[in-house]
Design an enzyme around this catalytic site. Structure first.
Site, PDB file in Angstrom:
ATOM      1  N   ARG A  78       0.856  -1.184   0.000  1.00  0.00           N
ATOM      2  CA  ARG A  78       0.000   0.000   0.000  1.00  0.00           C
ATOM      3  C   ARG A  78       0.893   1.235   0.000  1.00  0.00           C
ATOM      4  O   ARG A  78       1.749   1.378   0.880  1.00  0.00           O
ATOM      5  CB  ARG A  78      -0.897  -0.004   1.245  1.00  0.00           C
ATOM      6  CG  ARG A  78      -1.681   1.269   1.425  1.00  0.00           C
ATOM      7  CD  ARG A  78      -2.621   1.179   2.624  1.00  0.00           C
ATOM      8  NE  ARG A  78      -3.351   2.426   2.775  1.00  0.00           N
ATOM      9  CZ  ARG A  78      -3.186   3.282   3.790  1.00  0.00           C
ATOM     10  NH1 ARG A  78      -2.334   3.012   4.767  1.00  0.00           N
ATOM     11  NH2 ARG A  78      -3.872   4.394   3.838  1.00  0.00           N
ATOM     12  N   HIS A 122      -2.632  11.189   1.101  1.00  0.00           N
ATOM     13  CA  HIS A 122      -2.090  10.911   2.430  1.00  0.00           C
ATOM     14  C   HIS A 122      -1.402  12.205   2.889  1.00  0.00           C
ATOM     15  O   HIS A 122      -0.212  12.241   3.153  1.00  0.00           O
ATOM     16  CB  HIS A 122      -1.141   9.715   2.370  1.00  0.00           C
ATOM     17  CG  HIS A 122      -0.830   9.080   3.698  1.00  0.00           C
ATOM     18  ND1 HIS A 122      -1.009   7.737   3.945  1.00  0.00           N
ATOM     19  CD2 HIS A 122      -0.335   9.596   4.840  1.00  0.00           C
ATOM     20  CE1 HIS A 122      -0.634   7.452   5.187  1.00  0.00           C
ATOM     21  NE2 HIS A 122      -0.214   8.577   5.752  1.00  0.00           N
ATOM     22  N   GLU A 167      -7.014   8.631   6.585  1.00  0.00           N
ATOM     23  CA  GLU A 167      -7.208   9.263   7.891  1.00  0.00           C
ATOM     24  C   GLU A 167      -7.688  10.707   7.800  1.00  0.00           C
ATOM     25  O   GLU A 167      -6.960  11.644   8.198  1.00  0.00           O
ATOM     26  CB  GLU A 167      -5.907   9.167   8.712  1.00  0.00           C
ATOM     27  CG  GLU A 167      -5.444   7.734   8.918  1.00  0.00           C
ATOM     28  CD  GLU A 167      -4.211   7.609   9.810  1.00  0.00           C
ATOM     29  OE1 GLU A 167      -3.639   8.642  10.182  1.00  0.00           O
ATOM     30  OE2 GLU A 167      -3.825   6.473  10.146  1.00  0.00           O
ATOM     31  N   ASN A 293      -7.288   1.944  10.077  1.00  0.00           N
ATOM     32  CA  ASN A 293      -5.951   1.947  10.681  1.00  0.00           C
ATOM     33  C   ASN A 293      -6.138   1.865  12.188  1.00  0.00           C
ATOM     34  O   ASN A 293      -6.842   2.688  12.780  1.00  0.00           O
ATOM     35  CB  ASN A 293      -5.192   3.228  10.336  1.00  0.00           C
ATOM     36  CG  ASN A 293      -4.925   3.335   8.841  1.00  0.00           C
ATOM     37  OD1 ASN A 293      -5.083   2.358   8.098  1.00  0.00           O
ATOM     38  ND2 ASN A 293      -4.525   4.511   8.399  1.00  0.00           N
ATOM     39  N   TYR A 295      -4.163   1.439  15.924  1.00  0.00           N
ATOM     40  CA  TYR A 295      -2.918   1.436  16.698  1.00  0.00           C
ATOM     41  C   TYR A 295      -3.160   1.259  18.193  1.00  0.00           C
ATOM     42  O   TYR A 295      -2.416   0.584  18.870  1.00  0.00           O
ATOM     43  CB  TYR A 295      -2.150   2.748  16.484  1.00  0.00           C
ATOM     44  CG  TYR A 295      -1.560   2.853  15.094  1.00  0.00           C
ATOM     45  CD1 TYR A 295      -0.298   2.349  14.819  1.00  0.00           C
ATOM     46  CD2 TYR A 295      -2.284   3.416  14.049  1.00  0.00           C
ATOM     47  CE1 TYR A 295       0.251   2.409  13.550  1.00  0.00           C
ATOM     48  CE2 TYR A 295      -1.751   3.484  12.764  1.00  0.00           C
ATOM     49  CZ  TYR A 295      -0.489   2.981  12.521  1.00  0.00           C
ATOM     50  OH  TYR A 295       0.047   3.029  11.260  1.00  0.00           O
ATOM     51  N   GLU A 345      -3.459  -0.200   8.172  1.00  0.00           N
ATOM     52  CA  GLU A 345      -2.243   0.097   8.943  1.00  0.00           C
ATOM     53  C   GLU A 345      -2.370  -0.496  10.336  1.00  0.00           C
ATOM     54  O   GLU A 345      -3.422  -0.383  10.970  1.00  0.00           O
ATOM     55  CB  GLU A 345      -2.011   1.604   9.126  1.00  0.00           C
ATOM     56  CG  GLU A 345      -1.644   2.347   7.885  1.00  0.00           C
ATOM     57  CD  GLU A 345      -1.425   3.841   8.147  1.00  0.00           C
ATOM     58  OE1 GLU A 345      -1.129   4.236   9.289  1.00  0.00           O
ATOM     59  OE2 GLU A 345      -1.597   4.607   7.184  1.00  0.00           O
TER      60      GLU A 345
HETATM   61  O1  IFM Z   1       2.912   7.414  10.117  1.00  0.00           O
HETATM   62  C1  IFM Z   1       1.533   7.443  10.302  1.00  0.00           C
HETATM   63  C2  IFM Z   1       0.817   7.323   8.987  1.00  0.00           C
HETATM   64  O2  IFM Z   1       1.192   8.305   8.088  1.00  0.00           O
HETATM   65  C3  IFM Z   1      -0.677   7.431   9.203  1.00  0.00           C
HETATM   66  N1  IFM Z   1      -1.125   6.538  10.226  1.00  0.00           N
HETATM   67  C4  IFM Z   1      -0.411   6.495  11.461  1.00  0.00           C
HETATM   68  C5  IFM Z   1       1.079   6.330  11.211  1.00  0.00           C
HETATM   69  C6  IFM Z   1       1.837   6.301  12.547  1.00  0.00           C
HETATM   70  O3  IFM Z   1       1.635   7.484  13.240  1.00  0.00           O
END
Ligand code: IFM
Length: 438
Positions: A78, A122, A167, A293, A295, A345
């Site tokens: 990606r 992005h 995002e 995404n 985290y 992500e």
């Molecule tokens: O590096 C970023 C990415 O550009 C977008 N999502 C989160 C990642 C980590 O912060």
């Protein structure tokens, strides 16, 4: 313990990157300036004072990087397209050299048996568009549609998925309300206006791309951070709903229900964006997939986000909370009519150092990936329709306001020599992809 066999046989595994974070070559082959070039030059914006001028020099080393992907054994890559390489002015004239770069990249992926998953935006907005207001200016919506048509017209026949935005929360609220990302503004009403225009740009682009007969699956990628109450105190519970509304539902509801969440509209009052007739119908254009995404989670309290005692944190100071991924996916399935999902992500930053043996041993990243893959497998076994998973990121790279001080890569990048070195996590992912149990 997690193994590939816990996922459906056609499940896609990949790695992700983004243009500004890896490409460098900031003034080559007709590339225009982006809002991030400008932001990096503003004192105090980037923690280590760095910029994206060279980054990982991927623009020149793309073949070497594609070989890394092939050798890793991923199904898919990606990447995002830099709008200022395609239209240096953000409108009108197309820069052929910019399009040629991505054309070669896509062909190079396919030649190595790796699928191409592309993101149009992005965050590197052409600076000339920011000069007239950026995402605050409704005019940008039409410019984004023009740009999307140019890129899809050239690459569309070879892409496995095409995402409009990465995002939009970051590109709007983090950038126009919280001031942490370019262009660094700090007004809630601006954040909300930018968010509305981003969503509208996404919807209009989907409609326009489909009208060309393009058959590539189209979607959008949201960063979602589920909010959990710190306690059952009603003030903490109310704050949890507001945090969820701010980060998640403000994007999910218009995209998947055609309305902004009424509880949040009540909170925002005069700051609500100007929504014109028909906007929400366009924003709700059917998605072929939703990119997510993931985290971490947010632990919400009336006093602000809390750090749970005894929890583990990454170098971003983000709590490691794999079960949040399972719970998020199962909740979305319950709350919305969801299209198929890709985890676009997931990954972790740790302060990797070269060991005396010359290697990068990153057991925490390996554990993070294993635990999140296990959480994902659990969600799919619970009925979530997830089609793929991408590790963020292939390479250490420019981590926005943190500059180069945060490393997310499976491959270490020495920024002095630009040498790439596989970390243990790269070797672990490679064996996971081969089906080795670990
Ligand atoms: O590096 C970023 C990415 O550009 C977008 N999502 C989160 C990642 C980590 O912060």
């Amino acid at each position: 313990m997690v193994s590939r066999s816990e996922f459906p046989p056609d499940f896609t595994f990949g790695v992700a990157t983004a243009s500004f974070q890896i490409e460098g070559a900031a003034r080559e082959d007709g590339r225009g300036q982006s809002i991030w070039d400008t932001f990096c030059r503003e004192p105090g914006r980037i923690r280590d004072g760095s910029d994206g001028d060279v980054a990982c020099d991927h623009y020149h080393r793309w073949e070497e990087d594609l070989d890394l992907l092939r050798d890793l054994g991923v199904d898919a890559y990606r990447f995002s397209v830099a709008w200022p390489r395609i239209q240096p002015d953000g409108r009108g004239k197309v820069n052929g050299a910019g399009l040629d770069f991505y054309d070669r990249l896509v062909d190079g992926l396919l030649a190595r048996g790796v699928q191409a998953h592309t993101t149009l935006y992005h965050w590197d907005l052409p600076q000339p568009l920011q000069n007239t207001g950026g995402w605050l200016d409704r005019e940008v919506v039409g410019r984004f549609v023009d740009y999307a048509l140019v890129v899809a017209g050239r690459l569309g026949d070879r892409l496995t998925t095409l995402s409009t935005l990465n995002e939009p929360w970051c590109a709007s609220l983090l950038s126009y309300h919280l001031g942490a990302h370019a262009p660094g503004l700090r007004e809630r009403r601006w954040g909300l206006r930018a968010a509305h225009h981003l969503l509208l740009a996404h919807g209009q682009a989907l409609v326009a791309l489909r009208s060309t007969g393009l058959r590539t699956p189209l979607g959008i990628v949201l960063n979602l951070s589920p909010a959990y109450p710190f306690s059952d105190d009603p003030a903490d519970v109310a704050r949890t709903a507001a945090d969820d509304g701010y980060a998640n539902r403000w994007f999910l509801d218009p995209l998947l229900r055609g309305e902004y969440p009424s509880d949040m509209c009540a909170i925002y009052g005069d700051d609500n964006p100007d929504v014109q007739d028909g906007d929400l119908r366009v924003i709700q254009a059917p998605l072929d997939f939703l990119g997510i995404n993931y985290y971490t989670r947010t632990l919400s309290s009336a006093q602000g986000p809390q750090r749970p005692a005894g929890a583990e944190f990454t170098h971003m100071d983000w709590e490691v909370y794999p079960q949040g991924l399972t719970e998020l996916l199962l909740r979305l399935r319950k709350d919305y009519a969801l299209p198929p999902v890709y985890i676009m992500e997931n990954g972790a930053a740790y302060p990797d150092e070269r060991s005396p043996d010359g290697q990068f041993h990153d057991p925490q990243r390996v554990a993070y990936l294993q635990r999140h893959l296990a959480a994902l497998a659990q969600a799919t076994q619970g009925g979530a329709d997830v089609r793929g998973y991408f590790v963020w990121s292939l390479l250490d790279n420019f981590e926005w306001a943190f500059g180069y001080s945060r490393r997310f890569g499976l491959f270490h990048v020495d920024y002095a020599t630009l040498q790439r070195t596989p970390k243990d996590s790269a070797r672990w992912y490679q064996s996971f992809l081969k089906g080795v149990q670990s």
